[in-house]
Design a protein around this motif. Structure first.
Motif, short mmCIF file in Angstrom:
data_model
loop_
_atom_site.label_atom_id
_atom_site.label_comp_id
_atom_site.label_asym_id
_atom_site.label_seq_id
_atom_site.Cartn_x
_atom_site.Cartn_y
_atom_site.Cartn_z
N PHE A 1 -7.20 -1.47 1.06
CA PHE A 1 -5.96 -1.83 1.74
C PHE A 1 -5.96 -3.32 2.11
O PHE A 1 -6.87 -3.78 2.78
CB PHE A 1 -5.83 -0.97 3.00
N SER B 1 -3.31 0.56 -3.52
CA SER B 1 -3.13 -0.74 -2.87
C SER B 1 -3.01 -1.83 -3.93
O SER B 1 -3.69 -1.79 -4.96
CB SER B 1 -4.31 -1.05 -1.94
N ALA C 1 0.85 -1.19 0.00
CA ALA C 1 0.00 0.00 0.00
C ALA C 1 0.88 1.24 0.00
O ALA C 1 1.82 1.33 0.77
CB ALA C 1 -0.92 -0.01 1.21
N GLU C 2 0.55 2.16 -0.89
CA GLU C 2 1.24 3.45 -0.96
C GLU C 2 0.19 4.54 -1.09
O GLU C 2 -0.44 4.67 -2.13
CB GLU C 2 2.19 3.48 -2.15
N GLU C 3 -0.01 5.30 -0.01
CA GLU C 3 -1.02 6.35 0.05
C GLU C 3 -2.39 5.76 -0.31
O GLU C 3 -2.91 4.92 0.39
CB GLU C 3 -0.61 7.52 -0.86
N GLU C 4 -2.97 6.16 -1.44
CA GLU C 4 -4.29 5.65 -1.83
C GLU C 4 -4.21 4.46 -2.79
O GLU C 4 -5.22 3.98 -3.27
CB GLU C 4 -5.12 6.77 -2.47
#
Length: 203
Positions: free
Chosen positions: A74, A49, A44-47
């Motif tokens: 997520f 997934s 997951a990176e910010e928004e």
């Protein structure tokens, strides 16, 4: 001077490089050998997934990312299984993903550019179950009978854990932040047993 045609490059005296060296074939990069091992990682990176499918080659002692699966939420729990509800007799390679959303998505690991899961075990949005139950009570009071049975409810909060039954291949267990554990029948894509708990269930 006229034009001379040759059937193959080997017959043409002006072509000195008879065989072009083979470049790396993309198909070979995607080929998973029986001796390879798969490693699945939630990311997951910010928004954004996703799930990354890595291949470890024991012969070459090398690990690389084979492909990536984009998720709608997520990822919290991952579980491998081989059961396909459309072809129960066939053994495949699937990944069940529990997420922050109440729905469990099942993806085919053999599909590289999959846009949608093979199937989903539907959850319900928080508050939806209460609305459905209250509407059912009103219908009963009014003397109206529903023509079709009510749909089986799923989780109403994040799915925190998953466990697949390797002996009974169509059975999957899940636990959630909604204080329940559920047993799913993958053949019917429905929840068949709900076990309440006083607190969030995680395994």
């Amino acid at each position: 001077a006229g034009l001379t045609y040759f059937a193959t490059n080997d017959e043409d005296p002006y072509i000195t490089l008879k065989k072009v060296p083979k470049e790396d074939n993309e198909d070979e990069d995607y080929r998973v050998l029986p001796s390879d091992n798969l490693l699945v990682v939630g990311k997951a990176e910010e928004e954004f997934s996703s799930v990354e499918v890595h291949v470890y080659s024991e012969a070459e002692d090398h690990t690389y990312c084979h492909h990536e699966i984009l998720l709608s939420s997520f990822p919290l729990a991952l579980e491998w299984l081989d059961f396909d509800p459309e072809e129960p007799g066939r053994r495949g390679s699937y990944l069940a993903v529990g997420m922050m959303s109440p729905t469990i998505e099942v993806w085919d690991l053999d599909v590289v550019d999959g846009l949608e899961p093979v199937f989903s075990l539907k959850g319900i949005s928080p508050g939806t179950g209460a609305k459905e139950r209250s509407s059912k009570k009103k219908k009963k009071k009014a003397g109206k009978a529903s023509a079709s049975p009510s749909p089986t409810e799923g989780h109403s909060d994040a799915v925190l854990g998953l466990s697949w039954n390797r002996l009974v291949r169509n059975v999957l267990a899940s636990c959630s932040a909604d204080c329940t554990a559920r047993v799913w029948d993958l053949a019917g894509l429905r929840s068949v047993l709900t076990l309440p708990h006083p607190d969030k269930v995680q395994c």
